[in-house]
Design a protein around this motif. Structure first.
Motif, short mmCIF file in Angstrom:
data_model
loop_
_atom_site.label_atom_id
_atom_site.label_comp_id
_atom_site.label_asym_id
_atom_site.label_seq_id
_atom_site.Cartn_x
_atom_site.Cartn_y
_atom_site.Cartn_z
N MET A 1 -56.14 -10.93 19.74
CA MET A 1 -56.20 -10.29 18.43
C MET A 1 -57.46 -9.40 18.33
O MET A 1 -58.53 -9.79 18.75
CB MET A 1 -56.28 -11.37 17.33
CG MET A 1 -56.52 -10.77 15.95
SD MET A 1 -56.28 -11.93 14.58
CE MET A 1 -57.60 -13.06 14.82
N ASN A 2 -57.29 -8.20 17.79
CA ASN A 2 -58.43 -7.33 17.54
C ASN A 2 -58.47 -6.95 16.05
O ASN A 2 -57.44 -6.60 15.47
CB ASN A 2 -58.34 -6.03 18.35
CG ASN A 2 -58.64 -6.24 19.82
OD1 ASN A 2 -57.94 -5.72 20.68
ND2 ASN A 2 -59.68 -7.01 20.12
N ALA A 116 -63.26 -5.27 24.11
CA ALA A 116 -62.22 -5.67 23.15
C ALA A 116 -60.92 -6.08 23.84
O ALA A 116 -60.24 -7.00 23.38
CB ALA A 116 -61.96 -4.54 22.17
N PHE A 117 -60.58 -5.42 24.94
CA PHE A 117 -59.33 -5.75 25.62
C PHE A 117 -59.44 -7.08 26.37
O PHE A 117 -58.44 -7.74 26.64
CB PHE A 117 -58.91 -4.63 26.58
CG PHE A 117 -58.48 -3.36 25.89
CD1 PHE A 117 -58.14 -3.37 24.53
CD2 PHE A 117 -58.41 -2.15 26.56
CE1 PHE A 117 -57.77 -2.20 23.87
CE2 PHE A 117 -58.03 -0.97 25.90
CZ PHE A 117 -57.71 -1.00 24.56
N ALA A 118 -60.66 -7.47 26.69
CA ALA A 118 -60.86 -8.69 27.47
C ALA A 118 -60.80 -9.96 26.62
O ALA A 118 -60.63 -11.05 27.15
CB ALA A 118 -62.19 -8.63 28.20
N LEU A 133 -59.80 1.44 18.78
CA LEU A 133 -58.65 0.52 18.80
C LEU A 133 -57.59 0.95 17.77
O LEU A 133 -57.38 0.27 16.76
CB LEU A 133 -59.11 -0.91 18.47
CG LEU A 133 -60.19 -1.52 19.38
CD1 LEU A 133 -60.67 -2.85 18.81
CD2 LEU A 133 -59.65 -1.71 20.80
N PRO A 134 -56.91 2.07 18.06
CA PRO A 134 -55.92 2.52 17.07
C PRO A 134 -54.78 1.52 16.86
O PRO A 134 -54.10 1.56 15.84
CB PRO A 134 -55.40 3.85 17.66
CG PRO A 134 -55.83 3.86 19.07
CD PRO A 134 -57.02 2.97 19.20
N ASN A 135 -54.61 0.60 17.83
CA ASN A 135 -53.55 -0.41 17.69
C ASN A 135 -54.09 -1.78 17.27
O ASN A 135 -53.43 -2.81 17.52
CB ASN A 135 -52.76 -0.56 18.99
CG ASN A 135 -52.04 0.72 19.35
OD1 ASN A 135 -51.50 1.39 18.47
ND2 ASN A 135 -52.07 1.10 20.62
N ASP A 192 -55.35 5.75 8.60
CA ASP A 192 -54.25 5.78 7.62
C ASP A 192 -53.76 4.37 7.28
O ASP A 192 -53.36 4.09 6.16
CB ASP A 192 -53.07 6.60 8.16
CG ASP A 192 -53.43 8.07 8.24
OD1 ASP A 192 -54.38 8.48 7.53
OD2 ASP A 192 -52.79 8.80 9.03
N ASP A 193 -53.77 3.50 8.30
CA ASP A 193 -53.23 2.15 8.08
C ASP A 193 -54.32 1.10 7.82
O ASP A 193 -54.05 -0.10 7.90
CB ASP A 193 -52.36 1.72 9.27
CG ASP A 193 -53.08 1.87 10.61
OD1 ASP A 193 -54.18 2.48 10.63
OD2 ASP A 193 -52.55 1.39 11.63
N ALA A 194 -55.53 1.55 7.49
CA ALA A 194 -56.60 0.58 7.19
C ALA A 194 -56.54 0.19 5.71
O ALA A 194 -56.14 0.98 4.86
CB ALA A 194 -57.96 1.19 7.50
#
Ligand code: DC
Length: 219
Positions: A1-2, A116-118, A133-135, A192-194
């Protein structure tokens, strides 16, 4: 999770990111501290921020590590703990200036994504939800009025024993907001999605509970 938390300086991002990380038992990464560490090195070595080639060379011989500590992140610059030094008022302005340089952003974003990916993590900064981290699973945009943010920063600096002037701090924050929001590369803006939260008249606990409700799908 990020989890991504973006917003202007003094909005409470790092306080909330630390608390969320603790509550959810995930890693906290203070991305501003990374820009601050590089700014500190440039400052110590008198490298002019206007000289992009010199900054690129500086990056090539710099190592920045951010490790979780009791009270947030511990920042190492070339193996030395600089967690305290990077909080000086003059470094805030330099960090904002250095963060506008393209090669600096490329270097930092790469480093931040690797971390972050780790692992499950919460990152706070200016471009986490938009660029790094756009996703991200959850994105927050935390704001507060400039008066409230200046007051918070003033108290923080006084507590650290730094001499400071409240009006000057407000002025510096406004300039830094402008710098961070109007730079060419990855300017500070709400994804936009924040989900936007204005913390001006909320306690830390209220903001924290609101974020947790959203993360846990209770609202
Ligand atoms: O969050 P902070 O005040 O410690 O950040 C210092 C500076 O670093 C800030 O003025 C802008 C820059 N920064 C950035 O450009 N991108 C990030 N993700 C984090 C910080």
């Amino acid at each position: 999770m990020n989890i991504a938390i973006d917003g202007p300086s003094g909005a409470g991002k790092s306080t909330l990111a630390k608390l969320l990380a603790k509550e959810l038992n995930i890693t906290y990464l203070d991305t501003g501290a990374m820009y601050r560490a590089l700014a500190l090195k440039a400052c110590n070595e008198n490298v002019p921020l206007s000289d992009e080639k010199a900054i690129e060379e500086l990056i090539s011989r710099t190592s920045i590590d951010v490790l979780p500590g009791e009270n947030g992140s511990i920042v190492f610059l070339d193996g030395k703990d600089v967690s305290n030094d990077i909080r000086q008022h003059k470094i805030s302005k330099m960090a904002s200036d250095i963060s506008a340089i393209k090669c600096v952003r490329i270097y930092m974003v790469d480093l931040q994504r690797k971390i972050a990916f780790a692992r499950d993590s919460v990152l706070d900064g200016r471009d986490i939800g938009t660029v790094v981290l756009p996703n991200a699973d959850h994105k927050f945009y935390l704001t507060a009025s400039v008066e409230v943010r200046a007051e918070r920063r003033y108290k923080e600096l006084v507590a650290r024993g730094e001499k400071c002037d409240k009006a000057q701090i407000k002025d510096d924050i406004e300039k830094r907001d402008h710098n961070d929001m109007h730079r060419q590369f990855s300017p500070l803006k709400k994804a936009d999605d924040a989900i936007e939260i204005d913390s001006s008249y909320m306690t830390v606990n209220q903001v924290m509970n609101k974020m947790l409700d959203i993360i846990k799908g209770r609202k």
